[in-house]
Scaffold this active site. Structure first.
Site, PDB file in Angstrom:
ATOM      1  N   TYR A  68      36.712  27.361  40.512  1.00 15.42           N
ATOM      2  CA  TYR A  68      36.595  28.811  40.299  1.00 15.42           C
ATOM      3  C   TYR A  68      37.105  29.207  38.908  1.00 15.42           C
ATOM      4  CZ  TYR A  68      36.238  28.854  45.465  1.00 15.42           C
ATOM      5  OH  TYR A  68      35.890  28.621  46.780  1.00 15.42           O
ATOM      6  N   SER A 163      36.214  21.911  53.178  1.00 14.67           N
ATOM      7  CA  SER A 163      35.238  22.988  53.229  1.00 14.67           C
ATOM      8  C   SER A 163      33.888  22.308  53.395  1.00 14.67           C
ATOM      9  CB  SER A 163      35.297  23.814  51.937  1.00 14.67           C
ATOM     10  OG  SER A 163      34.279  24.785  51.963  1.00 14.67           O
TER      11      SER A 163
HETATM   12  N1  LIG Z   1      32.524  25.609  49.262  1.00 16.29           N
HETATM   13  C1  LIG Z   1      33.550  26.398  49.377  1.00 16.29           C
HETATM   14  O1  LIG Z   1      34.631  25.970  49.572  1.00 16.29           O
HETATM   15  C2  LIG Z   1      33.353  27.874  49.253  1.00 16.29           C
HETATM   16  C3  LIG Z   1      32.111  28.368  48.973  1.00 16.29           C
HETATM   17  C4  LIG Z   1      31.963  29.711  48.888  1.00 16.29           C
HETATM   18  C5  LIG Z   1      33.064  30.522  49.084  1.00 16.29           C
HETATM   19  N2  LIG Z   1      34.287  30.020  49.350  1.00 16.29           N
HETATM   20  C6  LIG Z   1      35.479  30.883  49.541  1.00 16.29           C
HETATM   21  O2  LIG Z   1      35.144  31.948  50.401  1.00 16.29           O
HETATM   22  C7  LIG Z   1      35.342  33.179  49.701  1.00 16.29           C
HETATM   23  C8  LIG Z   1      34.324  34.166  50.148  1.00 16.29           C
HETATM   24  O3  LIG Z   1      33.029  33.778  49.760  1.00 16.29           O
HETATM   25  P1  LIG Z   1      32.207  34.559  48.670  1.00 16.29           P
HETATM   26  O4  LIG Z   1      33.141  35.190  47.695  1.00 16.29           O
HETATM   27  O5  LIG Z   1      31.150  33.649  48.168  1.00 16.29           O
HETATM   28  O6  LIG Z   1      31.427  35.638  49.514  1.00 16.29           O
HETATM   29  P2  LIG Z   1      31.745  36.839  50.539  1.00 16.29           P
HETATM   30  O7  LIG Z   1      33.183  36.963  50.824  1.00 16.29           O
HETATM   31  O8  LIG Z   1      30.798  36.658  51.648  1.00 16.29           O
HETATM   32  O9  LIG Z   1      31.239  38.093  49.684  1.00 16.29           O
HETATM   33  C9  LIG Z   1      31.890  38.482  48.517  1.00 16.29           C
HETATM   34  C10 LIG Z   1      31.038  39.546  47.869  1.00 16.29           C
HETATM   35  O10 LIG Z   1      30.960  40.668  48.750  1.00 16.29           O
HETATM   36  C11 LIG Z   1      31.346  41.845  48.066  1.00 16.29           C
HETATM   37  N3  LIG Z   1      32.143  42.666  48.985  1.00 16.29           N
HETATM   38  C12 LIG Z   1      33.323  42.377  49.554  1.00 16.29           C
HETATM   39  N4  LIG Z   1      33.737  43.366  50.352  1.00 16.29           N
HETATM   40  C13 LIG Z   1      32.797  44.346  50.276  1.00 16.29           C
HETATM   41  C14 LIG Z   1      32.669  45.634  50.859  1.00 16.29           C
HETATM   42  N5  LIG Z   1      33.607  46.127  51.693  1.00 16.29           N
HETATM   43  N6  LIG Z   1      31.550  46.373  50.556  1.00 16.29           N
HETATM   44  C15 LIG Z   1      30.612  45.885  49.704  1.00 16.29           C
HETATM   45  N7  LIG Z   1      30.691  44.672  49.111  1.00 16.29           N
HETATM   46  C16 LIG Z   1      31.772  43.892  49.401  1.00 16.29           C
HETATM   47  C17 LIG Z   1      32.162  41.404  46.874  1.00 16.29           C
HETATM   48  O11 LIG Z   1      31.953  42.298  45.802  1.00 16.29           O
HETATM   49  P3  LIG Z   1      33.185  43.192  45.213  1.00 16.29           P
HETATM   50  O12 LIG Z   1      33.989  42.284  44.365  1.00 16.29           O
HETATM   51  O13 LIG Z   1      32.480  44.274  44.462  1.00 16.29           O
HETATM   52  O14 LIG Z   1      33.929  43.718  46.407  1.00 16.29           O
HETATM   53  C18 LIG Z   1      31.601  40.020  46.553  1.00 16.29           C
HETATM   54  O15 LIG Z   1      30.570  40.095  45.604  1.00 16.29           O
HETATM   55  C19 LIG Z   1      35.255  32.817  48.216  1.00 16.29           C
HETATM   56  O16 LIG Z   1      35.856  33.789  47.382  1.00 16.29           O
HETATM   57  C20 LIG Z   1      35.954  31.514  48.253  1.00 16.29           C
HETATM   58  O17 LIG Z   1      37.350  31.725  48.277  1.00 16.29           O
HETATM   59  C21 LIG Z   1      34.427  28.702  49.448  1.00 16.29           C
END
Ligand SMILES: NC(=O)c1ccc[n+]([C@@H]2O[C@H](COP(=O)([O-])OP(=O)(O)OC[C@H]3O[C@@H](n4cnc5c(N)ncnc54)[C@H](OP(=O)(O)O)[C@@H]3O)[C@@H](O)[C@H]2O)c1
Length: 256
Positions: A68, A163
């Site tokens: 990240y 993960s």
């Molecule tokens: N392979 C892996 O290990 C892996 C892969 C993917 C993710 N992850 C982990 O999981 C976490 C979550 O996944 P992710 O960040 O890909 O996706 P997510 O949590 O499904 O979605 C995040 C997105 O949703 C938006 N969001 C959040 N709350 C909101 C709300 N109340 N209303 C409207 N939009 C909202 C955020 O934008 P804003 O910033 O504008 O709120 C951001 O762009 C990551 O940050 C990471 O820590 C791990």
């Protein structure tokens, strides 16, 4: 709004986590990501404010990774009291600003954990997950798990896991890992079923991408995984204090 009365056990690790954690991809990397809209990395004051709101609501889980970008270093610099947080990072994937490389060898894993300890400015990392490239089963057949187990015995990490990206990998990882991070949606029902089986058998279960990286941002998407007792926490990525507070409200409505 206080999540503290609603902490959940992270499987059999002895660690307790808030039912929503903060994902920190967007603190460190804004290129080569799958979010719907482009964004600017938040400045230090904005990160401090985000972390303060998270603390205020009782969020104790921060999820980061070497892949990240600047996320780990920024957390190390900006989290304040280390003891306020459960820190989860990863091994196996590196991102150099242009693309990812993967290395799940024992040497790479040891070097990665040592680098994360320095970047996070801590003596012990609570959770280290193998950052799968998709070949879950092949990775689990290599040296990664034994190497993380050794780091745990040496006291450098408290718990480890993977993960995962596949149902087969989730089930296999559950045999040797303390913690799993998986998706938990109707898009991948086989992964969800495997995750429930793993969580029920004692693995700590963290849910990633519940909002499908922002493509499905509704409260039901957060509530639904938490209806399962197998899930310890839903890790949601955001750099918006408004969204963070909304998400905490949705989670409290689901768990209270
Ligand atoms: N392979 C892996 O290990 C892996 C892969 C993917 C993710 N992850 C982990 O999981 C976490 C979550 O996944 P992710 O960040 O890909 O996706 P997510 O949590 O499904 O979605 C995040 C997105 O949703 C938006 N969001 C959040 N709350 C909101 C709300 N109340 N209303 C409207 N939009 C909202 C955020 O934008 P804003 O910033 O504008 O709120 C951001 O762009 C990551 O940050 C990471 O820590 C791990």
């Amino acid at each position: 709004m206080d999540l503290r009365p609603h902490y959940r056990a992270l499987g059999d690790t002895g660690i307790e986590v808030s039912p929503i954690g903060l994902g920190t991809v967007k603190l460190g990397r804004n290129r080569d990501v799958k979010y719907p809209d482009p964004f600017t990395l938040p400045d230090d004051d904005a990160v401090r404010a985000l972390l303060a709101v998270a603390r205020e609501h009782g969020i104790n889980l921060l999820d980061t990774a070497p892949a990240y970008g600047a996320s780990e270093s920024r957390l190390g610099e900006l989290i304040g009291n280390r003891n306020d947080w459960i820190l989860c990072t990863k091994v196996g994937e590196s991102w150099d600003g242009n693309g990812s490389t993967f290395d799940f060898s024992a040497d790479a894993i040891r070097a990665s954990v040592e680098r994360s300890l320095r970047r996070l400015r801590t003596d012990v990392i609570d959770i280290v997950l193998i950052h799968s490239d998709g070949a879950d089963v092949g990775i689990l057949q290599g040296d990664a798990v034994a190497t993380l187990d050794d780091l745990k015995r040496r006291g450098l990490i408290r718990a480890f896991g993977m993960s995962t990206k596949t149902a087969a990998g989730t089930l296999l990882a559950a045999e040797t890992c303390d913690v799993l991070m998986t998706t938990f949606t109707e898009v991948e029902p086989d992964v969800r079923e495997a995750a429930i089986a793993a969580g029920t058998a004692g693995a700590g279960l963290l849910v990633k991408k519940a909002l499908q990286s922002g493509h499905r941002a509704d409260g039901a998407a957060l509530a639904s995984p938490l209806a399962s007792a197998a899930v310890s926490s839903v890790v949601v990525g955001t750099i918006s204090t408004k969204h963070l507070t909304e998400n905490v409200g949705q989670v409290l409505a689901a768990v209270a």
